[in-house]
Design a protein around this motif. Structure first.
Motif, short mmCIF file in Angstrom:
data_model
loop_
_atom_site.label_atom_id
_atom_site.label_comp_id
_atom_site.label_asym_id
_atom_site.label_seq_id
_atom_site.Cartn_x
_atom_site.Cartn_y
_atom_site.Cartn_z
N ALA A 76 0.82 -1.21 0.00
CA ALA A 76 0.00 0.00 0.00
C ALA A 76 0.86 1.26 0.00
O ALA A 76 0.56 2.24 -0.70
N SER A 80 0.86 3.98 -3.04
CA SER A 80 0.49 5.36 -2.74
C SER A 80 1.56 6.33 -3.20
O SER A 80 1.26 7.37 -3.82
N MET A 83 1.47 6.65 -6.98
CA MET A 83 0.36 7.45 -7.50
C MET A 83 0.60 8.95 -7.33
O MET A 83 0.19 9.74 -8.18
#
Length: 281
Positions: A76, A80, A83
């Motif tokens: 995760a 993140s 992105m």
């Protein structure tokens, strides 16, 4: 169950990369770059199990849910940061940064062309900064050429020879708001927020949205494509060519005119065959 969840997440991630349009292939490079986290997490939990005096296992299967949930946590974090375009990741190696802002450069002219989407905004700390969008695609990373003549800088931005691992849906172009700009862009789609930029001239060949700010003197703008243009209500506009406008416009020999109560004026020329809507905001 936790291991099955981790396998499902990995499978969905692989599908998103392989299918295209969702995640860039460079996300794989970013995930691999986090290998110390994967290794340390697995090593700590393995050692904890081995040296435990009671040799009591974690609840669940094998090492229990602690290991797969920890690995999903690293996953995760990596996704993140990918992105948001964290510059320390391998996927940010395709960024193109312009020179530092200096008094030697008064006006910068940018000529940009690409076969994808383009987002333009103010906010660069350097003179200009170009990065790839997070969406997948076949657009190659940017390559630039600069020519300084006196205090005017000409910048030519084009796609590189191949996309490779760094293919994307387009580019993000950030410009420094402290300098004057002449922009000429050609793209499949454009979303340009130019409200905080000082423009000398503008040429756009694309479909999309352009948000203009206050005009400094007479600013010529040539538009081709299906575009929505937002202009501050206090700025005057002289418009020629096919376009849809609201109320408050008056006819002229060349087209239509809107008289604002502020200084500056946009001289907008719309190419035949285009579909342009001009809104006062």
């Amino acid at each position: 169950m936790a291991w099955l969840l981790l396998a499902g997440v990995a499978l969905l991630l692989g599908v998103a990369v392989a299918a295209g349009g969702l995640l860039r292939r460079s996300v794989v490079l970013d995930l691999v770059s986090f290998w110390p986290g994967w290794v340390v997490t697995a090593g700590v939990l393995l050692i904890h199990r081995r040296v435990s005096r009671t040799r009591q296992r974690f609840p669940g299967y094998g090492l229990g849910p602690a290991l797969p949930y920890s690995l999903m946590g690293w996953l995760a974090v990596a996704l993140s940061l990918h992105m948001v375009g964290w510059e320390m990741l391998p996927s940010s190696a395709d960024r193109l940064d312009g020179p530092a802002v200096t008094d030697r450069i008064a006006t910068t002219a940018i000529d940009l062309r690409l076969d994808g989407a383009l987002v333009v905004e103010a906010g660069a700390e350097l003179l200009y900064e170009v990065s790839s969008l997070a969406s997948a695609g076949a657009v190659a990373p940017p390559r630039g050429e600069e020519l300084l003549t006196g205090d005017d800088l000409d910048v030519r931005l084009r796609e590189g020879s191949e996309a490779g691992w760094f293919g994307s849906g387009g580019w993000n172009l950030a410009l420094n708001p402290g300098r004057d700009w002449s922009l000429a862009v050609a793209a499949a789609e454009v979303e340009a927020d130019l409200r905080n930029l000082s423009l000398r001239s503008l040429r756009v060949e694309a479909d999309g949205v352009i948000r203009l700010g206050a005009a400094r003197g007479d600013v010529a703008a040539s538009l081709t494509g299906d575009l929505v243009v937002e202009v501050p209500a206090e700025v005057s506009v002289d418009l020629s060519g096919p376009a849809t406008v609201g109320s408050g416009w008056e006819p002229t020999d060349a087209g239509r005119r809107y008289l604002g109560d502020g200084a500056g004026r946009y001289l907008i020329e719309v190419d035949p065959g285009s579909d342009v809507v001009v809104n006062q905001v």
